[in-house]
Scaffold this motif. Structure first.
Motif, mmCIF file in Angstrom:
data_model
loop_
_atom_site.group_PDB
_atom_site.id
_atom_site.type_symbol
_atom_site.label_atom_id
_atom_site.label_comp_id
_atom_site.label_asym_id
_atom_site.label_seq_id
_atom_site.Cartn_x
_atom_site.Cartn_y
_atom_site.Cartn_z
ATOM 1 N N LYS A 5 -57.019 -7.275 -23.783
ATOM 2 C CA LYS A 5 -55.825 -6.792 -24.471
ATOM 3 C C LYS A 5 -55.187 -7.862 -25.327
ATOM 4 O O LYS A 5 -54.564 -7.578 -26.347
ATOM 5 C CB LYS A 5 -54.814 -6.288 -23.440
ATOM 6 N N SER A 6 -55.330 -9.127 -24.874
ATOM 7 C CA SER A 6 -54.731 -10.211 -25.658
ATOM 8 C C SER A 6 -55.490 -10.438 -26.953
ATOM 9 O O SER A 6 -54.947 -10.942 -27.926
ATOM 10 C CB SER A 6 -54.709 -11.493 -24.834
ATOM 11 N N ARG A 47 -55.565 -6.143 -30.469
ATOM 12 C CA ARG A 47 -54.189 -5.668 -30.452
ATOM 13 C C ARG A 47 -54.094 -4.153 -30.442
ATOM 14 O O ARG A 47 -53.045 -3.608 -30.138
ATOM 15 C CB ARG A 47 -53.443 -6.204 -31.676
ATOM 16 N N SER A 48 -55.186 -3.462 -30.829
ATOM 17 C CA SER A 48 -55.084 -2.015 -30.981
ATOM 18 C C SER A 48 -54.977 -1.302 -29.641
ATOM 19 O O SER A 48 -54.596 -0.142 -29.596
ATOM 20 C CB SER A 48 -56.279 -1.478 -31.758
ATOM 21 N N GLN A 81 -55.035 -3.264 -37.205
ATOM 22 C CA GLN A 81 -54.631 -4.431 -36.438
ATOM 23 C C GLN A 81 -55.740 -5.481 -36.353
ATOM 24 O O GLN A 81 -55.674 -6.381 -35.537
ATOM 25 C CB GLN A 81 -54.228 -4.007 -35.021
#
Ligand code: HEM
Lengths: 261, 234
Positions: A19-20, A23-24, A39
């Motif tokens: 997730k880091s 970004r989507s 993103q």
């Protein structure tokens, strides 16, 4: 039941690290698909949506896409070739000979680089004519056409500087013929030729200069102008819709419609 | 007090997720509203997959080619041994062919320089935005003008013995003539097509023909001393 790979991928996408980086976020909704483009630093050059009509083979013939494809093939094979090649005389020639006869798959690598290079020149020309005959150079796309002309010249120079690198008879005389022409430029011709060759003849200095142009300066220029090229397609309202195509007259896009989210 | 509203804002009732045009009609005017309801697909994943597929097909073709055809490699460079003919890469053979007829300043500097400038100004010169057929207006005058240009070019190329470049020029001149005497309502599909071509189309097509013919001649039909050879007789 989902397969093991799917479950692992699912888990991976839920990790904090994933997730880091992306970004989507997770999901396959319309919003997520749009974010996947918007993103991402590379993909955000492209619009998040494309007119379906423009995806058929008939519109662009995919020529721009294929030109980009050859460029990527050339970057990958070119980097691999660089591992075996010294830009010096006479080492350059024996390195290419080694690639032909000693290095595993060296012959294949060199062939792929060479044929992809020819294909790129051909496809860039074909793409230019395709864009012209579709009328896709018209306002507001004038400047992207100019960027395209620059890309065509960069493509030609990339191919031409690469031509000298094997340092065989074919390479040597092709470059001699070509650079002799530059001395015909009034007043500064000889100077240009000297600058290009690092001397009055095609020699070891010329090989080094062509190598630097071929592996550093021109590829970086190409990437730069490609980025502008793609970004401008989005800013200019996506691919041009031809008038003769059904419903096209009604669908003249304005750039406002393509503003990112 | 708020000023009286002199516009109406509207948005299509068939609103969907796609962005659409919002229209402001000021001062009670009523402009032609063009319907805009074009189907779009998402770049991710639909467009990217198609692009990837196209590139993949091309890559397969390139790999097959690389397996079956080897890139040329001749003897080591030898400055004292000039091959005859010494040819540039194929995409420059059109220019090298020109070099055979004209001095280097013309063939090597002027012609390519003009070509690049010509390509750059294309989008800025297309005054004829609707891309109307060239002969649909001022037919007489335009016909005379194009025949003068084509004639001058033909004489010029003839005087310098540039027969190779003459062929596409004469061909295009012939097609121009045909276009001038064709109407967009012609029963013949080809003539209908020609009648609707704008001037930019004619110039670019002439350039394309020249490019193909000159490159092909330079590649296949030129031998020692840039003499004419037949590729099937070597
Ligand atoms: C390295 C060479 C090039 C690459 C990789 C490239 C790539 C692309 C791609 C992927 C597209 C989108 C769709 C398509 O038409 O295929 C495109 C569009 C376009 N290209 Fe190129 N291109 C190159 C060279 C050129 C050249 C030489 C020109 C013209 C002189 C040009 C002018 C344009 C224009 C005007 C568009 C927009 C078309 C539209 O709006 O429909 N490009 N290019």
């Amino acid at each position: 039941m989902p397969s093991t790979i799917e479950t692992y991928f699912d888990k991976l996408e839920r990790t904090r690290v994933w997730k880091s980086i992306f970004r989507s976020g997770k999901g396959s909704s319309t919003l997520h698909n749009a974010l996947a483009i918007q993103q991402n630093v590379f993909l955000h050059l492209f619009p998040t949506k494309v007119r379906k009509r423009m995806l058929g083979l008939g519109a662009t013939w995919y020529l721009g896409t294929l030109t980009l494809g050859t460029f990527l093939v050339l970057v990958v094979t070119g980097i691999l070739l660089m591992l075996y090649y010294h830009p010096s005389v006479p080492q350059a020639y024996s390195d290419v000979k080694d690639l032909q006869f000693i290095v595993s798959s060296g012959l294949f690598l060199r062939n792929l680089h060479r044929w992809a290079a020819h294909a790129m020149v051909f496809l860039a020309f074909a793409h230019m004519f395709r864009v012209f005959y579709r009328g896709a150079y018209r306002a507001p796309r004038e400047f992207n056409w100019v960027v395209g002309v620059v890309l065509l010249l960069v493509t030609l120079l990339l191919s031409y500087t690469g031509y000298l690198l094997p340092w065989d008879q074919l390479a040597y005389w092709a470059i001699t013929v070509g650079t002799n022409i530059s001395s015909a430029v009034p007043l500064v011709g000889e100077k240009i030729r000297f600058l290009l060759l690092g001397g009055h003849l095609v020699n070891a200095n010329a090989l080094l200069r062509f190598y630097v142009l071929h592996t550093v300066i021109l590829p970086i220029s190409a990437v730069l102008f490609l980025a502008i090229h793609f970004w401008r397609i989005r800013k200019d309202g996506g691919l041009y819709v031809r008038e003769s195509e059904p419903g096209a007259a009604a669908a003249q896009p304005t750039s406002e419609e393509q503003k990112p989210l | 007090m708020t000023p009286p509203k002199d516009f109406t804002a509207a948005i299509g009732s068939d609103m969907r997720t796609s962005m659409r045009r919002v229209l402001f009609i000021t001062r009670r005017t009523s402009p032609q509203v063009k319907a805009y309801d074009e189907e779009r697909v998402q770049t991710f994943p639909e467009v990217l997959i198609r692009a990837l597929l196209a590139v993949e097909c091309m890559l397969i073709a390139l790999v097959l080619m690389s397996l079956f055809f080897n890139a040329p490699l001749e003897g080591i460079a030898n400055p004292t041994n000039t091959p005859n003919p010494a040819k540039a890469p194929w995409y420059f053979l059109g220019l090298q062919e020109m070099l055979h007829y004209f001095p280097p300043v013309v063939a090597g500097v002027l012609i390519p320089g003009l070509l690049v400038i010509g390509l750059i100004v294309i989008p800025y010169f297309d005054i004829n935005i609707e891309a109307e057929g060239f002969f649909l207006k001022n037919r007489q005058r335009r016909l005379r003008l194009s025949m003068i240009v084509a004639g001058a070019l033909t004489i010029f190329l003839g005087v310098f013995d540039v027969y190779v470049a003459l062929v596409p020029t004469v061909l295009i001149a012939g097609l121009l003539l045909l276009a001038a005497f064709s109407s967009p309502e012609s029963t013949n599909r080809f003539r209908r097509y020609l009648a609707q071509r704008p001037i930019s189309w004619w110039i670019m097509t002439w350039f394309l023909f020249e490019l193909i013919v000159l490159t092909a001649v330079g590649t296949y039909f030129r031998g020692p001393g840039w003499s004419w050879v037949l590729p099937w007789r070597s």
